[in-house]
Design a protein around this motif. Structure first.
Motif, PDB file in Angstrom:
ATOM      1  N   ARG A 108       2.539   0.659  -8.920  1.00 49.65           N
ATOM      2  CA  ARG A 108       3.133   1.657  -9.811  1.00 49.65           C
ATOM      3  C   ARG A 108       2.381   1.694 -11.145  1.00 49.65           C
ATOM      4  O   ARG A 108       2.163   2.768 -11.718  1.00 49.65           O
ATOM      5  N   GLU A 109       1.996   0.535 -11.648  1.00 53.96           N
ATOM      6  CA  GLU A 109       1.248   0.496 -12.907  1.00 53.96           C
ATOM      7  C   GLU A 109      -0.110   1.170 -12.765  1.00 53.96           C
ATOM      8  O   GLU A 109      -0.566   1.882 -13.663  1.00 53.96           O
ATOM      9  N   GLU A 110      -0.772   0.967 -11.630  1.00 48.64           N
ATOM     10  CA  GLU A 110      -2.061   1.623 -11.416  1.00 48.64           C
ATOM     11  C   GLU A 110      -1.900   3.142 -11.354  1.00 48.64           C
ATOM     12  O   GLU A 110      -2.752   3.888 -11.854  1.00 48.64           O
ATOM     13  N   GLU A 111      -0.814   3.599 -10.763  1.00 50.05           N
ATOM     14  CA  GLU A 111      -0.565   5.042 -10.740  1.00 50.05           C
ATOM     15  C   GLU A 111      -0.326   5.568 -12.155  1.00 50.05           C
ATOM     16  O   GLU A 111      -0.800   6.659 -12.511  1.00 50.05           O
ATOM     17  N   CYS A 112       0.403   4.802 -12.955  1.00 49.58           N
ATOM     18  CA  CYS A 112       0.631   5.198 -14.339  1.00 49.58           C
ATOM     19  C   CYS A 112      -0.692   5.289 -15.099  1.00 49.58           C
ATOM     20  O   CYS A 112      -0.931   6.257 -15.835  1.00 49.58           O
ATOM     21  N   LYS A 113      -1.564   4.304 -14.911  1.00 46.52           N
ATOM     22  CA  LYS A 113      -2.872   4.345 -15.567  1.00 46.52           C
ATOM     23  C   LYS A 113      -3.661   5.577 -15.136  1.00 46.52           C
ATOM     24  O   LYS A 113      -4.339   6.218 -15.951  1.00 46.52           O
ATOM     25  N   SER A 114      -3.564   5.919 -13.856  1.00 49.14           N
ATOM     26  CA  SER A 114      -4.269   7.088 -13.355  1.00 49.14           C
ATOM     27  C   SER A 114      -3.770   8.362 -14.030  1.00 49.14           C
ATOM     28  O   SER A 114      -4.563   9.250 -14.404  1.00 49.14           O
ATOM     29  N   ARG A 134       0.852  -1.179   0.000  1.00 51.52           N
ATOM     30  CA  ARG A 134       0.000   0.000   0.000  1.00 51.52           C
ATOM     31  C   ARG A 134       0.898   1.244   0.000  1.00 51.52           C
ATOM     32  O   ARG A 134       1.393   1.661   1.055  1.00 51.52           O
ATOM     33  N   PRO A 135       1.151   1.842  -1.158  1.00 50.47           N
ATOM     34  CA  PRO A 135       2.042   3.007  -1.185  1.00 50.47           C
ATOM     35  C   PRO A 135       1.389   4.223  -0.536  1.00 50.47           C
ATOM     36  O   PRO A 135       0.166   4.395  -0.578  1.00 50.47           O
ATOM     37  N   THR A 136       2.201   5.063   0.058  1.00 50.65           N
ATOM     38  CA  THR A 136       1.701   6.322   0.596  1.00 50.65           C
ATOM     39  C   THR A 136       1.522   7.316  -0.551  1.00 50.65           C
ATOM     40  O   THR A 136       2.049   7.127  -1.661  1.00 50.65           O
ATOM     41  N   GLU A 137       0.806   8.377  -0.277  1.00 53.41           N
ATOM     42  CA  GLU A 137       0.617   9.405  -1.300  1.00 53.41           C
ATOM     43  C   GLU A 137       1.957  10.032  -1.675  1.00 53.41           C
ATOM     44  O   GLU A 137       2.201  10.365  -2.845  1.00 53.41           O
ATOM     45  N   SER A 168       6.235  10.582  -5.900  1.00 51.64           N
ATOM     46  CA  SER A 168       7.664  10.530  -6.224  1.00 51.64           C
ATOM     47  C   SER A 168       7.961   9.673  -7.451  1.00 51.64           C
ATOM     48  O   SER A 168       9.065   9.752  -8.004  1.00 51.64           O
ATOM     49  N   TRP A 169       7.010   8.868  -7.879  1.00 52.84           N
ATOM     50  CA  TRP A 169       7.256   7.975  -9.018  1.00 52.84           C
ATOM     51  C   TRP A 169       7.347   8.784 -10.315  1.00 52.84           C
ATOM     52  O   TRP A 169       6.519   9.665 -10.579  1.00 52.84           O
TER      53      TRP A 169
END
Length: 362
Positions: A277-283, A225-228, A233-234
């Motif tokens: 990380r992939e879900e953040e990229c999709k977002s 579960r990454p923090t905000e 930072s990614w």
């Protein structure tokens, strides 16, 4: 004749012969023009004969009279332009390239948008390369890439044409005109590069999908579960190029982004750091799509399509029938502005009902 005079005559003859041979080879390349990039070459059919699409597609973009295109890696190459013509309208070319980096995809899409006067539909098949943190430094692969073919100066191409590879492709083109060799790709860039369906067998594909015997892929324990702060930072440097490209699609044209359906074995382990990380990229891609009036369709998640082994030749490449399904699904998602009732695609961002709306990404 003295020995020095004889030696001088020999050197002159050698140099004249070598110079004549080089001139003849250069004239042969310029007349045959295998990449369709010589400004003064004679008119003739020039089908694509190379096996590196990076050299073939600039000429296709400039001279193919296409108003729509597919960009991506090999996971988009089976999308058939003739089918997309009927589903979306316009005249499509498939400009996806084997193992293309995000930068290489950006360069051919940039050329398309600079060259085609009235684009109609631009489809970008998205893979993990768009989400890599080092996409800005790892711009090329081991495959040669010709930057001079992607600029607006046709004359500088002449400096790079006299080499063994160009001679080989020119000779293939001559063989084509003699009826001795078929084209490498179709005139719209399309090629069925996977084997015929009747050659599919589990014995052939099991190791290619799973890297060995078939195995279950459980979620990571404990779940990540990454923090905000971690999410912020990614780095996804290639998304700046995507943002630019989609923003340049002119009003009245339709940009369509799609995360392509690789097999679940090629996806990040569920609940793992790479999955987050992939879900953040999709977002972030969804933000780009929403800002520029693009449709964004997601096929890249566990579903009845991506979990079914018989749909794939290996962990990345689906069968031709699945490509047909993707084409129809893209058109349905964009036209009807909805998810798949059976859960095999998600419309993450719908195109504006009243037409494209574009603005900067905040």
């Amino acid at each position: 004749m003295t020995q020095p005079q004889a030696w001088t005559g020999f050197v002159k003859t050698l140099l004249l012969t070598a110079g004549g041979l080089v001139a003849a080879l250069m004239l042969f390349v310029l007349l045959v023009d295998p990449y369709d990039n010589v400004p003064f070459s004679p008119p003739m059919a020039r089908p694509m004969m190379d096996d590196n699409q990076r050299f073939l597609y600039p000429g296709l973009v400039r001279h193919g009279a296409f108003d729509s295109a597919v960009f991506g890696t090999s996971t988009s190459r089976l999308l058939q332009p003739a089918h997309l013509d009927g589903l979306f309208g316009g005249r499509f070319a498939n400009l996806a390239m084997n193992s293309a980096t995000a930068w290489e995809q950006y360069k051919i899409a940039d050329l398309f948008l600079r060259t085609v006067p009235r684009p109609r539909t631009v489809v970008v098949g998205l893979d993990r390369v768009w989400c890599e943190s080092d996409a800005d430094s790892q711009r090329l692969t081991f495959r040669p890439f010709p930057p001079w073919m992607y600029d607006d100066d046709p004359w500088n191409d002449l400096l790079y044409l006299l080499n063994g590879k160009t001679l080989e492709i020119a000779a293939r083109l001559v063989e084509y005109h003699l009826g001795l060799r078929p084209p490498r790709l179709g005139p719209d860039g399309y090629e069925v590069f996977v084997p015929p369906d009747n050659q599919w067998s589990w014995a052939k594909v099991e190791a290619k999908i799973y890297g060995g015997p078939k195995r279950a892929i459980p979620p990571a324990e404990p779940p990540y579960r990454p923090t905000e702060a971690e999410r912020q930072s990614w780095r996804f440097p290639a998304l700046a190029w995507l943002d630019e490209l989609v923003g340049r699609v002119p009003p009245g044209a339709q940009p369509v982004l799609a995360f392509m359906p690789v097999h679940v074995a090629a996806m990040p382990q569920p609940s793992s750091p790479p999955a987050a990380r992939e879900e953040e990229c999709k977002s972030r891609v969804a933000r780009i799509a929403a800002a520029h009036g693009a449709a964004l369709v997601d096929f890249r998640f566990p579903s009845r399509i991506t979990s079914e082994d018989t749909n794939y030749w290996d962990s990345l490449h689906y069968r031709v029938g699945i490509a047909d399904w993707i084409e129809r699904s893209l058109a349905t998602a964009v036209r009807e502005r909805r998810d798949d009732p059976e859960g095999a695609w998600r419309l993450l961002v719908a195109p504006p009902a009243e037409g494209p709306r574009r603005g900067p990404v905040s």
